[in-house]
Enzyme design. Structure first.
Site, mmCIF file in Angstrom:
data_model
loop_
_atom_site.group_PDB
_atom_site.id
_atom_site.type_symbol
_atom_site.label_atom_id
_atom_site.label_comp_id
_atom_site.label_asym_id
_atom_site.label_seq_id
_atom_site.Cartn_x
_atom_site.Cartn_y
_atom_site.Cartn_z
ATOM 1 N N ARG A 36 -14.415 85.133 198.982
ATOM 2 C CA ARG A 36 -14.505 86.068 197.859
ATOM 3 C C ARG A 36 -15.777 86.917 197.888
ATOM 4 O O ARG A 36 -16.848 86.392 198.147
ATOM 5 C CB ARG A 36 -14.389 85.294 196.547
ATOM 6 C CG ARG A 36 -12.913 85.022 196.257
ATOM 7 C CD ARG A 36 -12.680 83.728 195.536
ATOM 8 N NE ARG A 36 -11.255 83.526 195.296
ATOM 9 C CZ ARG A 36 -10.461 82.783 196.083
ATOM 10 N NH1 ARG A 36 -10.948 82.189 197.149
ATOM 11 N NH2 ARG A 36 -9.183 82.638 195.783
ATOM 12 N N PRO A 83 -15.856 76.791 173.605
ATOM 13 C CA PRO A 83 -15.679 75.463 174.215
ATOM 14 C C PRO A 83 -15.494 75.524 175.731
ATOM 15 O O PRO A 83 -14.702 76.306 176.235
ATOM 16 C CB PRO A 83 -14.403 74.928 173.547
ATOM 17 C CG PRO A 83 -14.105 75.847 172.415
ATOM 18 C CD PRO A 83 -14.758 77.153 172.724
ATOM 19 N N GLU A 84 -16.264 74.717 176.438
ATOM 20 C CA GLU A 84 -16.110 74.549 177.880
ATOM 21 C C GLU A 84 -15.797 73.074 178.132
ATOM 22 O O GLU A 84 -15.512 72.340 177.195
ATOM 23 C CB GLU A 84 -17.385 75.018 178.593
ATOM 24 C CG GLU A 84 -17.643 76.504 178.330
ATOM 25 C CD GLU A 84 -18.770 77.095 179.158
ATOM 26 O OE1 GLU A 84 -19.228 76.458 180.111
ATOM 27 O OE2 GLU A 84 -19.180 78.215 178.835
#
Ligand SMILES: [Zn+2]
Length: 266
Positions: free
Chosen positions: A146, A2-3
């Site tokens: 990042r 599930p997202e």
């Protein structure tokens, strides 16, 4: 797994519980279930979601749930027997009618937490693309800091809550950006296209899940996820499956370049 769209569907399943009073909470699963508050007698004020977390706001305290890999909610009657893989049962009464909420989870990576206060996992979440929109300036600043691959950074729940493996794979394909591209090399244009594609895949997936719920079937929303070795829908090159930061990643070696077509990077 599930997202954001699947958890939003779970939220919609639970939304009719708004205004209901909890009459019992039962679980014998000490891995999935934790409670630091007696929720019996509490009223559900709001059924919310942020990223992949659900939060029921009670008149005092909260119920948090994360579906992990295989979690899900079903509403049934108090008389209904336990469902397969049922981990938590929450019975509520609204206007004299009892509804039994069952949390099922075969692999038990999910969580069901009754708490007096917000939990850390909830407080640490970044903005939710569906609730808050996507602040592209903030996303760009985050990515510039990042070194990891852009796809790995997209999965950081402090950047955008709810973006998981599938949404990231689909958005980067839509943006024609190679998932291995260093995050810090993203520019304004890249972030603009990624944001546009994320919004599009979330919308498509929600429509598809809604259609599935109402018997019919919508068009399968994934262009590349689950389609490794098949021809790319854009350029025909066979899609490739790699492992990136420990996660399976499908992309097109033909058209997902390390730069967007109209903004070549030096
Ligand atoms: Zn392609």
């Amino acid at each position: 797994m599930p997202e954001l769209p699947e958890v939003e569907m779970a939220r919609r399943t639970l939304e009719p519980l708004t205004g209901a009073t909890i009459v019992s909470v039962a679980s014998e699963d000490r891995r999935v279930f934790a409670s630091s508050l007696d929720a019996v007698g509490r009223v559900i004020r709001r059924v919310g979601r942020r990223g992949k977390w659900l939060r029921l706001e009670l008149d005092e305290g909260f119920v948090f749930s994360h579906l992990g890999m295989t979690g899900g909610f079903q509403l049934t009657t108090a008389k209904a027997p336990a469902l397969p893989f049922e981990r938590v049962r929450l019975d509520v009464v609204r206007r004299g009618k009892t509804t039994s909420v069952r949390y099922t989870d075969s692999r038990r990576f999910g969580r069901f937490i009754v708490s007096a206060t917000d939990i850390e996992a909830w407080s640490e979440l970044g903005p939710d693309p569906l609730l808050d929109g996507i602040d592209q300036e903030r996303v760009l600043a985050f990515m510039k800091k990042r070194k990891r691959a852009v796809k790995e950074v997209l999965l950081d729940q402090a950047l955008l809550a709810g973006v998981g493996n599938i949404l990231a794979i689909e958005a980067l394909w839509g943006a024609a950006i190679d998932p291995r591209t260093p995050s810090r090399s993203m520019n304004e244009r890249d972030v603009h296209v990624i944001a546009r594609e994320l919004r599009a895949v979330i919308r498509r997936t929600l429509r598809y899940r809604e259609a599935g719920r109402h018997a019919g079937h919508g068009k399968e929303p994934f262009r590349v996820y689950g389609h490794a070795k098949e021809p790319c829908p854009r350029c025909g090159t066979p899609l490739k499956h790699i492992v990136l930061g420990g996660r399976g990643t499908t992309y097109c070696p033909g058209c997902q370049k390390r730069h967007t077509p109209d903004s070549p990077r030096k």
